[in-house]
Design a protein around this motif. Structure first.
Motif, short mmCIF file in Angstrom:
data_model
loop_
_atom_site.label_atom_id
_atom_site.label_comp_id
_atom_site.label_asym_id
_atom_site.label_seq_id
_atom_site.Cartn_x
_atom_site.Cartn_y
_atom_site.Cartn_z
N GLU A 104 79.30 59.92 -55.97
CA GLU A 104 78.45 60.60 -56.93
C GLU A 104 78.77 62.09 -56.89
O GLU A 104 78.92 62.68 -55.82
CB GLU A 104 76.96 60.38 -56.60
CG GLU A 104 76.50 58.95 -56.77
CD GLU A 104 75.01 58.79 -56.54
OE1 GLU A 104 74.26 59.76 -56.84
OE2 GLU A 104 74.59 57.74 -56.06
N LYS A 107 77.06 68.54 -60.83
CA LYS A 107 77.69 69.10 -62.01
C LYS A 107 79.00 69.75 -61.60
O LYS A 107 79.13 70.25 -60.49
CB LYS A 107 76.78 70.16 -62.65
CG LYS A 107 75.55 69.59 -63.34
CD LYS A 107 74.77 70.70 -64.02
CE LYS A 107 73.55 70.12 -64.74
NZ LYS A 107 72.77 71.20 -65.43
N SER A 114 78.01 67.16 -66.67
CA SER A 114 76.89 66.60 -65.93
C SER A 114 77.38 65.65 -64.84
O SER A 114 78.54 65.24 -64.84
CB SER A 114 75.95 65.87 -66.89
OG SER A 114 76.62 64.77 -67.49
N GLU A 117 79.32 59.17 -61.63
CA GLU A 117 79.50 58.31 -60.47
C GLU A 117 80.68 57.38 -60.71
O GLU A 117 81.02 57.05 -61.84
CB GLU A 117 78.23 57.49 -60.17
CG GLU A 117 77.94 56.37 -61.15
CD GLU A 117 76.96 55.35 -60.58
OE1 GLU A 117 76.52 55.50 -59.43
OE2 GLU A 117 76.65 54.39 -61.32
N GLU A 147 74.85 49.89 -62.89
CA GLU A 147 74.81 51.26 -63.43
C GLU A 147 73.39 51.81 -63.41
O GLU A 147 72.41 51.08 -63.61
CB GLU A 147 75.36 51.28 -64.85
CG GLU A 147 76.85 50.97 -64.93
CD GLU A 147 77.44 51.26 -66.29
OE1 GLU A 147 76.93 52.18 -66.97
OE2 GLU A 147 78.40 50.58 -66.68
N LYS A 148 73.28 53.11 -63.16
CA LYS A 148 71.99 53.80 -63.14
C LYS A 148 71.75 54.47 -64.49
O LYS A 148 72.68 54.89 -65.17
CB LYS A 148 71.96 54.85 -62.03
CG LYS A 148 72.19 54.30 -60.63
CD LYS A 148 72.21 55.43 -59.62
CE LYS A 148 72.47 54.91 -58.21
NZ LYS A 148 72.52 56.03 -57.22
N GLU A 149 70.47 54.61 -64.86
CA GLU A 149 70.15 55.21 -66.15
C GLU A 149 70.31 56.73 -66.14
O GLU A 149 70.52 57.34 -67.18
CB GLU A 149 68.72 54.85 -66.55
CG GLU A 149 68.50 53.36 -66.83
CD GLU A 149 67.09 53.08 -67.29
OE1 GLU A 149 66.28 54.03 -67.32
OE2 GLU A 149 66.79 51.91 -67.61
N ASP A 150 70.22 57.34 -64.96
CA ASP A 150 70.19 58.79 -64.88
C ASP A 150 71.55 59.42 -64.56
O ASP A 150 71.63 60.62 -64.29
CB ASP A 150 69.16 59.25 -63.84
CG ASP A 150 69.47 58.72 -62.45
OD1 ASP A 150 70.27 57.78 -62.34
OD2 ASP A 150 68.91 59.26 -61.48
N ILE A 151 72.62 58.63 -64.57
CA ILE A 151 73.94 59.17 -64.27
C ILE A 151 75.00 58.39 -65.02
O ILE A 151 74.88 57.17 -65.21
CB ILE A 151 74.21 59.14 -62.74
CG1 ILE A 151 75.49 59.91 -62.40
CG2 ILE A 151 74.29 57.71 -62.24
CD1 ILE A 151 75.68 60.14 -60.91
#
Length: 219
Positions: A104, A107, A114, A117, A147-151
């Motif tokens: 991960e 920035k 942004s 990952e 997968e994550k929603e915030d990355i």
């Protein structure tokens, strides 16, 4: 070796061959040749962008080079200097030299990009007859890494480094050839990365020596 480990090993062996084939292709386009660092590019067949090849020689040892460039889960200390690296975790240790890791970032690109990952298979092997260490990576899917929603999930296509010790008649140096193919995903156009990358890495060998001092507490 289990069936799963054997499957991963087969993928790793194929990846090594793919990276070698890409590195030795003809007709690479020179982007920058400065301060002993040669940067070349070629259209990638995996995404709408370029793959890059960087070649340089350093007086660092192979052990020190790996210490500086690799994260702790792969035996290095990169976290001590790389502010863009947020976290690298072990997902699965398939064998001693073959691991699935999750990376991960914070920035980067002067804060313009942004966090991203990657979930990659990382494999290293030595070639004794040429005194070479091969280290390759490629994105993989893993059931423990949804997968994550915030990355944003980025993709690392066949990527790798060949590190060879060169005898200079009493002294030795390390020749490094690095291949990079990364699709960062998101809405930033690929042209942003292809323009920025050569200028980010042209001072790489000199920077590595500075980072080594940081790692060894000599700064």
């Amino acid at each position: 070796m289990t069936t799963i480990a054997a499957d991963y090993q087969a993928k790793a062996d194929k990846l090594c061959q793919t990276v070698d084939d890409l590195m030795t292709r003809e007709n690479w386009e020179v982007v920058e040749d400065k301060n002993g660092v040669l940067i070349e590019r070629m259209n990638s067949s995996n995404y709408d962008g370029y793959m890059f090849k960087m070649t340089f020689t350093t007086d660092m040892s192979m052990n020190d080079f790996m210490l500086v460039t690799q994260p702790r889960v792969l035996g290095g200390e990169r976290e001590k200097w790389d502010t863009e690296m947020k976290k690298v975790s072990m997902v699965e240790e398939v064998t001693e030299n073959l691991k699935i890791i999750r990376q991960e970032t914070n920035k980067f690109g002067v804060g313009l990009v942004s966090p991203r990952e990657f979930v990659v298979m990382a494999y290293k092997k030595t070639i004794p007859e040429s005194n070479t260490l091969v280290h390759v990576m490629e994105s993989v899917e893993h059931n423990e890494c949804s997968e994550k929603e915030d990355i944003i999930r980025a993709t690392r296509y066949p990527t790798g480094m060949h590190m060879s010790v060169v005898d200079n008649g009493g002294t030795s140096s390390l020749k490094v050839v690095q291949l990079s193919q990364v699709d960062m995903g998101g809405l930033i156009p690929m042209s942003f990365f292809t323009t920025l990358l050569p200028f980010m890495v042209v001072g790489f060998p000199e920077d590595l020596r500075k980072y080594l001092k940081i790692i060894k507490g000599q700064a």
